[in-house]
Enzyme design. Structure first.
Site, PDB file in Angstrom:
ATOM      1  CG  ASP A 124      -0.233   0.000   2.641  1.00 18.80           C
ATOM      2  OD1 ASP A 124       1.041  -0.353   2.616  1.00 18.80           O
ATOM      3  OD2 ASP A 124      -0.884   0.220   3.621  1.00 18.80           O
ATOM      4  CD  GLU A 125       4.949   2.301   3.157  1.00 17.45           C
ATOM      5  OE1 GLU A 125       5.597   3.493   3.148  1.00 17.45           O
ATOM      6  OE2 GLU A 125       5.183   1.168   3.930  1.00 17.45           O
TER       7      GLU A 125
END
EC number: 2.7.7.7
Length: 382
Positions: A124-125
């Protein structure tokens, strides 16, 4: 050329993916981390019946939660029973990692269409190097945010700064759906008032030791006597503290890297015994190995070293590994090798976690086919 490094962090990623599937839960406290038993039930009238956190029993942990649940004190990695005490009426949903991985690929592809210099930091990053792009910084960030929303229906927060350290701090300052741009000149006003734990690399232990010295903010670290920091943290870490407190970081955005290992593991709802729960353990172990083989094949890797990880009911952890004569991505071969490792560890105590890992990786196209001897069923002779 002045560096422009962005850190993009998806907002409450797993929970946000679930809200796309269950939009009627928007605005509610939702916790992700249940099992298959917590799958919503479709009722005759077309509505859904959701599990509630108060009905949970077990030793699982929270994977993530919506911002409404976080306002009640429920955060990722918290024990589920503790979360149930804080937010008993929160909706409980099972994790669906296949969906999360799919949305992860979608948002990264959307960013790559605008700014291809990306360092993948997890599901998610990402870091993005914007230095060579001619566009205005804020306009570029808005384009990236719009592309992510268009391709996924999800929001993200972006921090942009001269380096990775500051960019990561800033992506968290205006969540959700935030956009923060800082320069080194902004460090005293924007960064120094923050708690030291906001700096990636200052963990709970260092935070506690700094607190004992009366240091609670990043600015207080910057103002601290270097000799005091060296006395309590050693030369290397004290030097690093001094630099990061001033917003200094020379690390490059690494756009490609080879993984050292690929693994799968699971924590059981209840402790399992190798003899009394042999059938359940064998099924779980086989599933882990087969899915690990699928992971390797999808990423086009093979590996020569297969290892296992066991955590006992008393929280002791042991690992064992074996090196194969040739690399493999075959789930059955991984299972056989993992079984050999398993026979080298004591199994008198109950188990709370079981994991399998493949390392010494190489590209699938570079390796010769594996040749492995067959073994008996796992746990069959216990």
């Amino acid at each position: 050329m002045a560096r422009r490094i962005a850190h993009l962090d998806m907002d409450a990623f797993y929970a946000s993916v679930e809200l796309l599937r269950y939009p009627e839960l928007r605005g509610q406290a939702v916790v992700i981390g249940g099992g298959s038993a917590h799958q919503p039930r479709l009722l005759a009238d077309g509505s859904r019946q959701f599990s509630r956190l108060r009905d949970y029993a077990g030793r699982g942990v929270v994977t993530t939660s919506t911002y409404e649940a976080r306002a009640l004190g429920v955060f990722s990695a918290m024990g589920m029973m503790k979360a149930a005490a804080l937010a008993p009426d929160a909706v409980l949903l099972p994790t669906d990692f296949d969906s999360y991985r799919r949305y992860s690929r979608l948002f990264k592809a959307a960013v790559a269409g605008i700014a291809p210099h990306i360092e993948d930091r997890g599901i998610d990053e990402i870091y993005i190097d914007l230095s060579e792009l001619p566009d205005d910084t804020r306009e570029l960030a808005l384009r990236i945010k719009a592309a992510v929303r268009e391709h996924t229906g999800l929001s993200c927060s972006i921090g942009i700064a001269p380096n990775k350290l500051l960019a990561k701090i800033c992506s968290d300052l205006e969540k959700p759906d935030g956009l923060t741009v800082v320069s080194l000149d902004d460090v005293p006003a924007r960064i120094w008032p923050l708690a030291v734990r906001k700096v990636n690399g200052i963990g709970p232990k260092a935070t506690a030791r700094l607190a004992e010295l009366g240091i609670a903010t990043v600015g207080q670290v910057a103002a601290a006597d270097p000799a005091l920091l060296r006395e309590h943290f050693g030369l290397n870490y004290a030097t690093w503290l001094g630099r990061v407190s001033r917003g200094l970081d020379e690390r490059a955005v690494v756009t490609s890297s080879e993984p050292k290992s690929i693994s799968r593991e699971t924590t059981f709802e209840r402790d399992l015994h190798a003899r009394h729960d042999r059938e359940a353990l064998s099924e779980i172990f086989t599933r882990l190995c087969m899915r690990l083989g699928e992971d390797l094949a999808r990423k086009r890797y093979v590996g020569r070293t297969v290892g296992i990880k066991l955590r006992y009911s008393d929280f002791r952890t042991v690992t064992r590994d074996v090196t194969l004569p040739a690399p493999t991505a075959d789930g059955a071969a991984i299972r056989r090798a993992a079984g050999e490792c398993l026979r080298r560890v004591p199994l008198e105590l109950k188990l709370r976690l079981l994991g399998v890992r493949v390392s010494a990786l190489s590209g699938m196209d570079e390796a010769a086919p594996a040749k492995t001897a067959t073994q008996g069923d796992l746990f069959s002779d216990l």
